[in-house]
Design a protein around this motif. Sequence first.
Motif, PDB file in Angstrom:
ATOM      1  N   SER A   1       0.688  -1.261  -0.135  1.00 50.97           N
ATOM      2  CA  SER A   1      -0.012  -0.046   0.068  1.00 50.97           C
ATOM      3  C   SER A   1       0.792   1.167   0.049  1.00 50.97           C
ATOM      4  CB  SER A   1      -0.747  -0.070   1.222  1.00 50.97           C
ATOM      5  OG  SER A   1      -1.386   1.144   1.524  1.00 50.97           O
ATOM      6  N   ALA A   2       0.842   1.780  -1.436  1.00 53.90           N
ATOM      7  CA  ALA A   2       2.060   2.948  -1.402  1.00 53.90           C
ATOM      8  C   ALA A   2       1.201   4.275  -2.064  1.00 53.90           C
ATOM      9  CB  ALA A   2       3.143   2.441  -2.338  1.00 53.90           C
ATOM     10  N   ILE A   3       1.862   5.224  -1.394  1.00 51.12           N
ATOM     11  CA  ILE A   3       1.178   6.672  -2.080  1.00 51.12           C
ATOM     12  C   ILE A   3       1.685   6.862  -3.467  1.00 51.12           C
ATOM     13  CG2 ILE A   3       1.819   9.125  -1.752  1.00 51.12           C
ATOM     14  CD1 ILE A   3      -0.079   8.371   0.329  1.00 51.12           C
TER      15      ILE A   3
ATOM     16  N   LEU B   1       5.241   5.694  -7.586  1.00 47.63           N
ATOM     17  CA  LEU B   1       5.136   5.210  -6.091  1.00 47.63           C
ATOM     18  C   LEU B   1       6.088   5.734  -5.176  1.00 47.63           C
ATOM     19  CD1 LEU B   1       3.482   1.896  -6.312  1.00 47.63           C
ATOM     20  CD2 LEU B   1       2.345   4.155  -6.527  1.00 47.63           C
ATOM     21  N   LEU B   2       5.735   5.868  -4.067  1.00 51.77           N
ATOM     22  CA  LEU B   2       6.948   6.432  -2.984  1.00 51.77           C
ATOM     23  C   LEU B   2       7.060   5.144  -2.212  1.00 51.77           C
ATOM     24  CD1 LEU B   2       5.600   9.958  -1.416  1.00 51.77           C
ATOM     25  CD2 LEU B   2       7.137   9.335  -3.176  1.00 51.77           C
ATOM     26  N   ARG B   3       8.293   4.940  -1.881  1.00 54.79           N
ATOM     27  CA  ARG B   3       8.854   3.598  -1.077  1.00 54.79           C
ATOM     28  C   ARG B   3       8.176   3.455   0.135  1.00 54.79           C
ATOM     29  NH1 ARG B   3      14.929   5.643   0.357  1.00 54.79           N
ATOM     30  NH2 ARG B   3      14.497   6.961   2.031  1.00 54.79           N
TER      31      ARG B   3
ATOM     32  N   THR C   1       7.097   5.879   3.479  1.00 58.32           N
ATOM     33  CA  THR C   1       5.712   6.416   3.346  1.00 58.32           C
ATOM     34  C   THR C   1       4.700   5.246   3.531  1.00 58.32           C
ATOM     35  OG1 THR C   1       6.327   8.102   1.962  1.00 58.32           O
ATOM     36  CG2 THR C   1       3.891   8.074   2.238  1.00 58.32           C
ATOM     37  N   ARG C   2       3.934   5.263   4.894  1.00 61.65           N
ATOM     38  CA  ARG C   2       3.220   4.157   4.805  1.00 61.65           C
ATOM     39  C   ARG C   2       1.673   4.530   5.018  1.00 61.65           C
ATOM     40  NH1 ARG C   2       5.863  -0.654   7.307  1.00 61.65           N
ATOM     41  NH2 ARG C   2       7.750  -0.847   5.900  1.00 61.65           N
TER      42      ARG C   2
ATOM     43  N   VAL D   1      -1.988  13.332   6.469  1.00 61.02           N
ATOM     44  CA  VAL D   1      -0.466  13.298   6.221  1.00 61.02           C
ATOM     45  C   VAL D   1       0.032  11.838   6.536  1.00 61.02           C
ATOM     46  CG1 VAL D   1       1.878  13.926   6.501  1.00 61.02           C
ATOM     47  CG2 VAL D   1      -0.003  15.481   6.268  1.00 61.02           C
ATOM     48  N   PRO D   2       0.301  11.032   5.742  1.00 57.85           N
ATOM     49  CA  PRO D   2       0.510   9.673   5.900  1.00 57.85           C
ATOM     50  C   PRO D   2       1.699   9.530   6.789  1.00 57.85           C
ATOM     51  CG  PRO D   2       1.023  10.197   3.580  1.00 57.85           C
ATOM     52  CD  PRO D   2       0.417  11.261   4.291  1.00 57.85           C
TER      53      PRO D   2
END
Lengths: 848, 366
Positions: free
Chosen positions: A560-562, A574-576, A607-608, A638-639
Amino acid sequence: MRVPLSWLAELVDLAPGARGPAVAASLVGVGLEEEALHGGDVTGPLVVGRVLTIDEAVQKNGKTIRYCTVDVGEHGQRVTDGIPQEIVCGATNFVVGDLVVVVLPGAVLPGGFAISARKTYGRVSNGMICAEDELGLGEDHSGIIVLTDYLGAERSATLQPGDDAISLLGLDDEVLEVNVTPDRGYCFSMRGIAREYWHSQGSPAGGFRDPGAVGGIPPDTTTGYAVHLTDSAPIDGVPGCDRYVARIVRGVDPTAASPSWMAARLTQAGMRPISLAVDVTNYVMLLVGQPLHAFDLHTLSGSIVVRRATEGERLTTLDDVERSLHVEDLLITDGGREPLAIAGVMGGATSEVTASTTDILIEAAHFDPVTVARSSRRHRLTTEASKRFERGVDPQITAAAAQLAVDLLVEHGGGVADTGSTDVDLTHGRTAYALDPALPARLVGVPYSRERVVAILRDLGCAVQDDGDTVSVTPPSWRPDLVDGPDYAEEVARIDGYERIPSVLPTPTAGRGLTLSQLVRRIVATTLVGRGCTEVLTYPFVTADFGDTLGLPSDDPRRSAIRLANPLSDQAPLLRTSVIDSLVDALRRNVSRGQRDLALFEIGSVTRPVPGTAHTAPVPGVHERPDAATIDSIDAAVPPQPRHLGIVLAGDTERSGWWGKGRPADWADVVDLVRATASSLSLTVTAEPAQQAPWHPGRCARLSLADGTPLGYAGELHPAVLQRLGLPARTCAAEVSLEVLVAARETPAKQAPFSTRPVALTDVALTVPESVAAGEVERTLREAAGAHLEWVTLFDVYRGEQVGAEEKSLAFRMAFRAPDRTLRTDEVSGYRDLAVAAAAARFGAVQR
Amino acid sequence: MSAPNSSYDPVEVAALQPDALAAAIEAATAAFAAAADLEALKAARLAHLDKGAVAAARREIGALPPSAKAEAGKRVGAAMDAVRTAYEAREAHLQEQAAERILVEERVDVTVPTGRRPVGARHPVELTQERLMDIFVAQGWEVAEGPEVESEWMNFDALNLGKDHPARQMQDTFFVDPPDGGLVLRTQTSPIQIRTMLTRTPPIYVVAPGKVFRTDDLDATHTPVFHQIELLAVDKGLTMAHLRGSIDHFVRAMFGDVRTRVRASYFPFTEPSMETDFECFACLGAEAAVRGDCRTCGGSGWIELGGSGMVNRKVFTACGIDPDVYTGFAFGFGIERALQLRNGVGDMRDIVEGDVRFSGQFGMAV
Ligand SMILES: [Zn+2]
């Protein structure tokens, strides 16, 4: 903004003898940063020449070359012998008798191009007949400059061979390029720049000649072209257009060329001369900052109606792009029907001035900055007009700008201005601001007197009335940026001189030093570097299929990535969610560059996003602090972005050399790096077998702190993952939470007492089934060996003939020590036997 | 050995004659001296000390009448001492020789490589960031940090960068999907200012380092991911003079004893705003011709440092700080730029690509 110095000098008195660098320095002083200084770098002899003879010959390469003789007056190198200058020329657009521009040996052209006599096509050429581009006058290289065409017959009639061409062509002029900050839209004009230069010189009386002060402007008449300003949907309550001046000039000669001085100035300013009508609108815009638009009057059928676009409307703009319009776009329309232009951005093709246009309608309008900015952004169309409108154009220059354009069309195009004139003016004057005259000093730290503040504001064009307490300041129409007290404070500081601001170190309240998190990061990094690891910083962008590449289970939360709406590359949107997601890229790059033995680490955030959370942040207003609930919902949107430590190892950890073979990095090395890191923070780490992607299922350790807090994973990466990533076999990696390390260190490390009595060592070899983990055996021994066990460690693992096929022998060394006495041998044996009995009971371990 | 004999005259016993003893000492000394190594010396010791003439003479003493024993014993004892002394001297000498020989034999070639376990290196961006933090922490400032995926409100709106602000369009922002979800990758470290002002009460003196993002493609001079460090001070009575003082201190700490110059500028989050240049440390004091060719400053003699200014009243208002009570200043600077200037890093790609040969040049020092 490009500022020709000769033009500037017409509008403002330059300091005596001031050339480009000095003018630039003066403008920097009032906040206009110098970007570049062009021109002024041509040195002669560059002269007028008359072509005497032409001897044309086609060369072997097919080119036509002219061997010419040219009269260059007293500059002729053999003039005393009566021999004219011999010059070889590759252009053919001239005839005998033409006046041309000749550069002679010894001269230097733009770009430091030094001229000397040289042999070309078999003959010596003593100089060169110049084309526009060679002189930095334009891009044209289709032929040489024929002065009769270039300057017009009238001006060239007075020229004599040998006349200096540097001043003739304005090549001694310098063009200063300055950077205009977004708040100073008025400086996108010569008028604004001249005014600022005037301020830089102390605003001497009479030193500035405002080109916006134009006489002969007719009032709005009923006989002017009908204009209706409408706005069904103003943005933020501001009407899209609050002033529209329409002027008509009829009978303009469509073949009339722009005067050379105007063309030269446009060129110097970086614009291309096109036609008289277009050049005039551009010239006036450069002069006073008011964008103008010229319509071909005969293409218009009705009145001019300014309105918002409706759904589905389309307009083909001057750049030949058909654009679908948005309901927020403000349009100039023909009778309310056909769109003619996107207001303040770009005109349409249908009403464009063409080579046959004789009757011209000049539009000078004032449009809402926000409306223009949004249209410009929406259509990805930044024009000279939109650039000015979105930064704010002087709403009171409109009529003067139109008049300047009308005058130029009449003068140079032979047109006649209509007596009827339209000026729909819905603008209202600026309101006065009550300024505390002490505020500039309070913000700037320079003790400006009340009188100085008032004088500076008046010089700037403000109407100032001293009310005794505050001063009432009404800003000039060209300064929409002057609104609040600090705006005026900046003006006072700027005109008084920023250099007068002293340098004073503030005295902060006593601080608490670095935060624990920062200290922990430094300790971790230092430890790893000492252990041979190199820190890298990788981009956090990863591919859409990174989860598959890493072999993550379909329900793994790390999938589940931003996602970025506008990633730099569609390959990495995607963000790691783990540092090693991107750390492996750095490893691969190093390998591809021939590095073999690598130990890399990165401390960075991941980022989670929280599954099931929308991660949509409210955007509250800014006129007050948002309430606590709003701030909370921003924070919740904000994640979570915890900091992680990632490590990757490949190749040898101990290098090979003359001393022997190297030792390849293995799973134990990377586990040990995490242990060392924890140890440097006075923390201990336990490992247990784990099956966790992207690690090798049999070579992965789940790492925890002594209290059981999960820390992360370390081990060898899965061979299939390595293959997919293109990484060396046996690459090892760790990913641990830095936040856990920080939290665990929040309490100070406590010292445990240790004994100074002699140590008693005893070894024990235990045969256990292959499936039993050494760590488990070790823990059992530790738990059962009693309070005097100081440490226990595995020092050998044996598999082979002396044990069964599915068995292994684990050799442990145990150290015993009592705090207060020397242990007897039988005591030590007793403790060891207890430990062995526990291992036997739990794992069926047999002592060898 | 004979039994004691009262009538026995020691003088009659040849071995105890002084001449005989002297000869024995001489023979022993010669034998020790002749021993070339400890092995040979051991043999000589056996022959002349453990056994041999003096040892034999000592055995004869027991047979002497008591009246003669004392004198004979004394004579033999002296002889024994002489032999032993000679032995020990030779032994010490040979031991010393042997030790020296071992040291010679154990000589190694110290020029061979030794890098069995090379040390690693920190990333110079991190090191520079830490150095900058330390400069301000030393003055009492504290460090503040914030998230990289940030809300639009913190990154733009609260900083007086409204949706239509030209400056907001100049920044090429990474938006989180969906683009209207109010989240971006922060384009600057300034949202940390907002977070700080929302959570702390003045006086505030914080230094905020961090990673920031802009949609620039990577080339020699641009990178989409880079680092900034930012100062924020909010207190009663702060002026641009304090801003200038803080910047001057920063410049001196990083680049040495150089002057600064300031000029008006524009940033939405500050008013008044200021741009600072500092004298080029690379060519300072050099001849004009050398300065003209300076690659660090491009020949101007000045280096642009970065933007700053007094915190805009609107920013204070959005954070609930009373702008009539407090004033404040903010200043931002690019870490990569500091690295390029101070450490001569020419190509931005070296900073971001993670090549170990880049960090390796710095170790743990910038
Ligand atoms: Zn320099």
